[in-house]
Design an enzyme around this catalytic site. Structure first.
Site, PDB file in Angstrom:
ATOM      1  N   SER A  63       0.740  -1.247   0.076  1.00 54.74           N
ATOM      2  CA  SER A  63       0.021   0.116   0.036  1.00 54.74           C
ATOM      3  C   SER A  63       0.876   1.395   0.018  1.00 54.74           C
ATOM      4  O   SER A  63       1.973   1.273   0.533  1.00 54.74           O
ATOM      5  CB  SER A  63      -0.865  -0.045   1.216  1.00 54.74           C
ATOM      6  OG  SER A  63      -1.669  -1.243   1.164  1.00 54.74           O
TER       7      SER A  63
HETATM    8  N1  SAH Z   1      -1.060  -4.238   3.917  1.00 47.71           N
HETATM    9  C1  SAH Z   1      -0.430  -4.968   2.625  1.00 47.71           C
HETATM   10  C2  SAH Z   1      -1.498  -4.746   1.463  1.00 47.71           C
HETATM   11  C3  SAH Z   1      -1.344  -5.929   0.443  1.00 47.71           C
HETATM   12  S1  SAH Z   1      -2.533  -5.861  -0.624  1.00 47.71           S
HETATM   13  C4  SAH Z   1       0.870  -4.303   2.339  1.00 47.71           C
HETATM   14  O1  SAH Z   1       1.024  -3.214   2.395  1.00 47.71           O
HETATM   15  O2  SAH Z   1       1.440  -4.980   1.897  1.00 47.71           O
HETATM   16  C5  SAH Z   1      -3.864  -6.911   0.130  1.00 47.71           C
HETATM   17  C6  SAH Z   1      -3.661  -8.296   0.422  1.00 47.71           C
HETATM   18  O3  SAH Z   1      -4.915  -8.945   0.738  1.00 47.71           O
HETATM   19  C7  SAH Z   1      -3.068  -9.006  -0.511  1.00 47.71           C
HETATM   20  O4  SAH Z   1      -1.872  -9.711  -0.197  1.00 47.71           O
HETATM   21  C8  SAH Z   1      -4.134 -10.119  -0.872  1.00 47.71           C
HETATM   22  O5  SAH Z   1      -3.599 -11.510  -1.133  1.00 47.71           O
HETATM   23  C9  SAH Z   1      -4.855 -10.184   0.542  1.00 47.71           C
HETATM   24  N2  SAH Z   1      -6.071 -10.870   0.412  1.00 47.71           N
HETATM   25  C10 SAH Z   1      -7.186 -10.585  -0.516  1.00 47.71           C
HETATM   26  N3  SAH Z   1      -8.414 -11.035  -0.302  1.00 47.71           N
HETATM   27  C11 SAH Z   1      -8.028 -11.949   0.987  1.00 47.71           C
HETATM   28  C12 SAH Z   1      -8.774 -12.376   1.749  1.00 47.71           C
HETATM   29  N4  SAH Z   1     -10.007 -13.137   1.249  1.00 47.71           N
HETATM   30  N5  SAH Z   1      -8.355 -13.097   2.792  1.00 47.71           N
HETATM   31  C13 SAH Z   1      -7.039 -12.828   3.097  1.00 47.71           C
HETATM   32  N6  SAH Z   1      -6.133 -12.020   2.486  1.00 47.71           N
HETATM   33  C14 SAH Z   1      -6.851 -11.572   1.535  1.00 47.71           C
END
Ligand code: SAH
Length: 212
Positions: A63
């Site tokens: 993010s």
């Molecule tokens: N806070 C993280 C954001 C990553 S993007 C950062 O800054 O790196 C969002 C993340 O949510 C991804 O890694 C994706 O795989 C995860 N995600 C999406 N749907 C999900 C679900 N149903 N359960 C768990 N994780 C999920």
């Protein structure tokens, strides 16, 4: 213990975050001294202190720092000691939270991302984090209730399981929507839920589907 240090590029990022309205000094200090370059592919490390989201593989992104700062600041307005994070991704937001609260529980559906995030947190000597390979729509029921829940992917609707896992007086920060998404702050007071809309945002979707 790992030395968390600052640098010129990190300080420049902090001044951008300040200008954008981030005022919580503790949040700014932790962002300034957490090495964001560790949480992305080496080939992108030169962009680590730019205020942008960056690809981390598997179609996912780390993010934007302003979004991490905004969500963390919203969470820290409340006395959150035990926090559930949905969407570990790179583990960057997890690391920021781990330096601010007592314990972070983090759920991720892509095993490979979770594995990398785990290694990064260990390399920073952050041990107050528990990770689960699972579906964020379900939360982490056996560890509930949580003082704070932060969802870092956009949910088409607020997951009912997460509302149920929020402590009385607890706060949830969650982007809600599909193409149009609104960052939402939700508070639980007994059976009453209060919602406040913060603004438009853009996140990858909180996927409904099999674990990878
Ligand atoms: N806070 C993280 C954001 C990553 S993007 C950062 O800054 O790196 C969002 C993340 O949510 C991804 O890694 C994706 O795989 C995860 N995600 C999406 N749907 C999900 C679900 N149903 N359960 C768990 N994780 C999920």
């Amino acid at each position: 213990m790992t030395a968390f240090t600052s640098s010129g590029p990190a300080r420049r990022l902090i001044s951008i975050l300040r200008q954008a309205g981030i005022t919580n000094q503790q949040v700014l200090d932790v962002i300034e001294t957490t090495p964001r370059q560790l949480f992305m592919p080496e080939s992108l490390a030169h962009k680590a202190y730019e205020n942008t989201a960056l690809p981390i593989g598997n179609g996912q992104t780390i993010s934007q720092p302003l979004m991490v700062a905004t969500m963390t600041q919203l969470l820290m307005q409340h006395d959150c000691k035990k926090v559930l994070e949905i969407g570990t991704g790179s583990g960057y937001q997890t690391a920021i939270l781990a330096r601010l609260v007592d314990h972070v529980y983090s759920v991720e559906r892509i095993a490979q991302l979770q594995y990398q995030a785990k290694r990064r947190l260990r390399s920073l000597d952050l041990h107050n984090v528990s990770m689960r390979h699972g579906d964020g729509w379900e939360g982490w029921r056996s560890k509930a209730p949580f003082d704070g829940i932060i969802v870092t992917a956009a949910a088409t609707e607020v997951p009912q399981a997460l509302v149920e896992q929020l402590a009385d007086g607890g706060v949830m920060i969650i982007p809600v929507g599909d193409k149009q998404q609104t960052l939402t702050v939700l508070r639980r007071f007994g059976d009453t839920i209060e919602q406040q809309r913060i603004g438009d945002v853009r996140f990858v979707p909180l996927v409904k589907g099999d674990l990878l």
